[in-house]
Design a protein around this motif. Structure first.
Motif, PDB file in Angstrom:
ATOM      1  N   ALA A  69      10.225   2.780  -6.131  1.00 51.61           N
ATOM      2  CA  ALA A  69       8.955   3.337  -6.613  1.00 51.61           C
ATOM      3  C   ALA A  69       7.948   3.555  -5.489  1.00 51.61           C
ATOM      4  CB  ALA A  69       8.349   2.412  -7.666  1.00 51.61           C
ATOM      5  N   THR A  70       7.955   2.675  -4.500  1.00 52.12           N
ATOM      6  CA  THR A  70       6.935   2.739  -3.439  1.00 52.12           C
ATOM      7  C   THR A  70       7.428   3.380  -2.155  1.00 52.12           C
ATOM      8  OG1 THR A  70       7.541   0.565  -2.565  1.00 52.12           O
ATOM      9  CG2 THR A  70       5.850   0.632  -4.309  1.00 52.12           C
ATOM     10  N   GLY A  71       8.745   3.406  -1.952  1.00 52.04           N
ATOM     11  CA  GLY A  71       9.283   3.859  -0.681  1.00 52.04           C
ATOM     12  C   GLY A  71       9.160   2.822   0.417  1.00 52.04           C
ATOM     13  N   ILE A  72       8.755   1.596   0.066  1.00 54.50           N
ATOM     14  CA  ILE A  72       8.550   0.519   1.033  1.00 54.50           C
ATOM     15  C   ILE A  72       9.452  -0.656   0.671  1.00 54.50           C
ATOM     16  CG2 ILE A  72       6.905  -1.165   1.953  1.00 54.50           C
ATOM     17  CD1 ILE A  72       4.681   0.855   1.268  1.00 54.50           C
ATOM     18  N   SER A  73      10.235  -1.108   1.629  1.00 53.06           N
ATOM     19  CA  SER A  73      11.053  -2.304   1.439  1.00 53.06           C
ATOM     20  C   SER A  73      10.444  -3.459   2.224  1.00 53.06           C
ATOM     21  CB  SER A  73      12.490  -2.054   1.928  1.00 53.06           C
ATOM     22  OG  SER A  73      13.139  -1.096   1.125  1.00 53.06           O
ATOM     23  N   VAL A  74      10.305  -4.582   1.570  1.00 49.21           N
ATOM     24  CA  VAL A  74       9.814  -5.789   2.245  1.00 49.21           C
ATOM     25  C   VAL A  74      11.011  -6.445   2.927  1.00 49.21           C
ATOM     26  CG1 VAL A  74       8.714  -8.036   1.971  1.00 49.21           C
ATOM     27  CG2 VAL A  74       7.959  -6.087   0.570  1.00 49.21           C
ATOM     28  N   ASP A 125       6.058  -3.387   9.301  1.00 45.36           N
ATOM     29  CA  ASP A 125       5.805  -4.786   8.981  1.00 45.36           C
ATOM     30  C   ASP A 125       4.402  -5.242   9.355  1.00 45.36           C
ATOM     31  OD1 ASP A 125       8.352  -4.890   8.008  1.00 45.36           O
ATOM     32  OD2 ASP A 125       9.093  -6.400   9.416  1.00 45.36           O
ATOM     33  N   ASP A 126       3.916  -4.845  10.517  1.00 45.84           N
ATOM     34  CA  ASP A 126       2.590  -5.304  10.945  1.00 45.84           C
ATOM     35  C   ASP A 126       1.500  -4.805  10.006  1.00 45.84           C
ATOM     36  OD1 ASP A 126       3.659  -6.664  13.073  1.00 45.84           O
ATOM     37  OD2 ASP A 126       3.127  -5.157  14.585  1.00 45.84           O
ATOM     38  N   GLY A 127       1.603  -3.538   9.573  1.00 43.69           N
ATOM     39  CA  GLY A 127       0.609  -2.987   8.658  1.00 43.69           C
ATOM     40  C   GLY A 127       0.658  -3.634   7.285  1.00 43.69           C
ATOM     41  N   LEU A 128       1.867  -3.900   6.791  1.00 47.06           N
ATOM     42  CA  LEU A 128       2.015  -4.554   5.500  1.00 47.06           C
ATOM     43  C   LEU A 128       1.512  -5.996   5.554  1.00 47.06           C
ATOM     44  CD1 LEU A 128       5.566  -3.246   4.549  1.00 47.06           C
ATOM     45  CD2 LEU A 128       3.400  -2.530   3.546  1.00 47.06           C
ATOM     46  N   PRO A 145       0.827  -1.224   0.000  1.00 48.79           N
ATOM     47  CA  PRO A 145       0.000   0.000   0.000  1.00 48.79           C
ATOM     48  C   PRO A 145       0.853   1.263   0.000  1.00 48.79           C
ATOM     49  CG  PRO A 145       0.017  -0.980   2.169  1.00 48.79           C
ATOM     50  CD  PRO A 145       0.737  -1.952   1.270  1.00 48.79           C
ATOM     51  N   TYR A 146       1.340   1.617  -1.192  1.00 51.33           N
ATOM     52  CA  TYR A 146       2.216   2.766  -1.368  1.00 51.33           C
ATOM     53  C   TYR A 146       1.454   4.084  -1.177  1.00 51.33           C
ATOM     54  CZ  TYR A 146      -0.015   2.633  -5.953  1.00 51.33           C
ATOM     55  OH  TYR A 146      -0.952   2.603  -6.966  1.00 51.33           O
ATOM     56  N   PHE A 147       2.166   5.179  -1.137  1.00 50.45           N
ATOM     57  CA  PHE A 147       1.644   6.534  -0.984  1.00 50.45           C
ATOM     58  C   PHE A 147       0.937   6.724   0.365  1.00 50.45           C
ATOM     59  CE2 PHE A 147      -1.029  10.300  -1.852  1.00 50.45           C
ATOM     60  CZ  PHE A 147      -0.007  11.170  -2.211  1.00 50.45           C
ATOM     61  N   GLU A 148       1.773   6.820   1.386  1.00 54.13           N
ATOM     62  CA  GLU A 148       1.316   7.154   2.733  1.00 54.13           C
ATOM     63  C   GLU A 148       0.439   6.083   3.369  1.00 54.13           C
ATOM     64  OE1 GLU A 148      -0.260  11.139   2.882  1.00 54.13           O
ATOM     65  OE2 GLU A 148       1.604  12.017   2.135  1.00 54.13           O
ATOM     66  N   GLY A 149       0.518   4.856   2.853  1.00 52.19           N
ATOM     67  CA  GLY A 149      -0.122   3.745   3.524  1.00 52.19           C
ATOM     68  C   GLY A 149       0.792   3.225   4.621  1.00 52.19           C
ATOM     69  N   PRO A 150       0.421   2.137   5.282  1.00 54.50           N
ATOM     70  CA  PRO A 150       1.284   1.582   6.321  1.00 54.50           C
ATOM     71  C   PRO A 150       2.605   1.098   5.732  1.00 54.50           C
ATOM     72  CG  PRO A 150      -0.491   0.060   5.782  1.00 54.50           C
ATOM     73  CD  PRO A 150      -0.805   1.339   5.103  1.00 54.50           C
ATOM     74  N   SER A 151       3.687   1.412   6.407  1.00 55.73           N
ATOM     75  CA  SER A 151       4.996   0.992   5.923  1.00 55.73           C
ATOM     76  C   SER A 151       5.706   0.070   6.913  1.00 55.73           C
ATOM     77  CB  SER A 151       5.882   2.220   5.654  1.00 55.73           C
ATOM     78  OG  SER A 151       6.011   3.008   6.828  1.00 55.73           O
TER      79      SER A 151
END
Length: 290
Positions: free
Chosen positions: A141-146, A115-118, A107-113
């Protein structure tokens, strides 16, 4: 669990001059890519300009695409969206028309970043569908690393069986491979090395303009013919470096057009290459003529 080994081509969406989708060319491309030997097609991929397609357009791409493919290769549909209900709605529709797997961005663009939210995001989708989920690691692209720790949790879900890794960090990629064999490389410029490291499949935008070469590369690596694989790779690499470091999707579409695949047109707000970029791309494609 669907077997997503091999070359899963992140398919372009061909457009007309007025920005509408050319479904005739789309179906022709499907046939040509299948005939080239690709193992799967990703419909509505980022290379297919997914962010700039409507939900209805994506659904039509999935419907027409799955029917045209007719089980000749795997069907992966990107069903990413910012709205949670829309992700689930898109996902259920893709499943209903025959998708083997769903590729879904976090959930990119100011979504949860965190681990629990993802994890909760993917858990809710997992509970709503019955086919494989391909998670997506593309932090540029997302600003989120898994994280590796998050991946360990995600693969415990019923349907989360794959992750596409487009970050281009071979260290992280190999850490992923220690967690699960369901890792798909998505960074064009590391493809051969990811395959040698044990990655069984790729989701590859650059394959749009060189499907035969992509399939051949995979075959050479799986046959452990590494010298031949690297020889082919060094002819592929110049153009891959160009597309990766410049305007990715416009470059892929232009390269595809130059090599006889598709219309080369982008949809707004994307812009076509300028003259200098176009000349650089054409030079980088020269080794593929050998």
């Amino acid at each position: 669990m669907a077997d997503l080994k091999g070359i899963n081509l992140a398919m372009q969406t061909p457009f007309n001059d007025n920005g509408s989708i050319n479904f005739g060319v789309y179906e022709e491309l499907i046939d040509r890519y299948v005939d080239a030997g690709v193992h799967g097609l990703v419909l509505g991929a980022g290379t297919g300009q997914h962010p700039y397609l409507t939900e209805d357009e994506c659904n039509k791409l999935y419907e027409i695409g799955a029917k045209r493919i007719a089980a000749r290769c795997k069907v992966i549909c990107q069903t990413s969206a910012l709205n949670m209900d829309e992700v689930i709605r898109r996902s259920k529709h893709a499943e209903s028309v025959g998708a083997d797997a769903l590729m879904i961005l976090p959930p990119y663009f100011e979504g949860p970043s965190e681990d629990d939210g993802l994890f909760e995001f993917y858990r809710e989708i997992d509970a709503a569908i019955g086919i494989d989920i391909v998670g997506y690691n593309i932090p540029q692209a997302t600003g989120i690393s898994v994280s590796t720790d998050l991946l360990k949790r995600l693969v415990e879900l019923k349907n989360f069986n794959y992750i596409k890794d487009s970050a281009g960090d071979l260290t992280t990629h190999q850490e992923y491979l220690r967690v699960t064999q369901g890792v798909l490389n998505g960074a064009d410029t590391t493809t051969v090395y990811a395959l040698m490291a044990g990655t069984k499949g790729v989701i590859w935008g650059g394959a749009n303009y060189m499907p035969h070469e992509a399939v051949k590369l995979y075959e050479l690596v799986t046959q452990k013919k590494y010298s031949e694989a690297l020889e082919l790779w060094h002819r592929m690499l110049p153009s891959l470096l160009v597309i990766w470091r410049t305007k990715y999707t416009p470059s892929v579409l232009r390269a595809s057009q130059l090599r006889g695949y598709g219309t080369g047109k982008v949809r707004r707000p994307l812009q076509k290459l300028n003259d200098q970029e176009d000349k650089e791309l054409q030079r980088a494609l020269e080794p593929l003529k050998v």
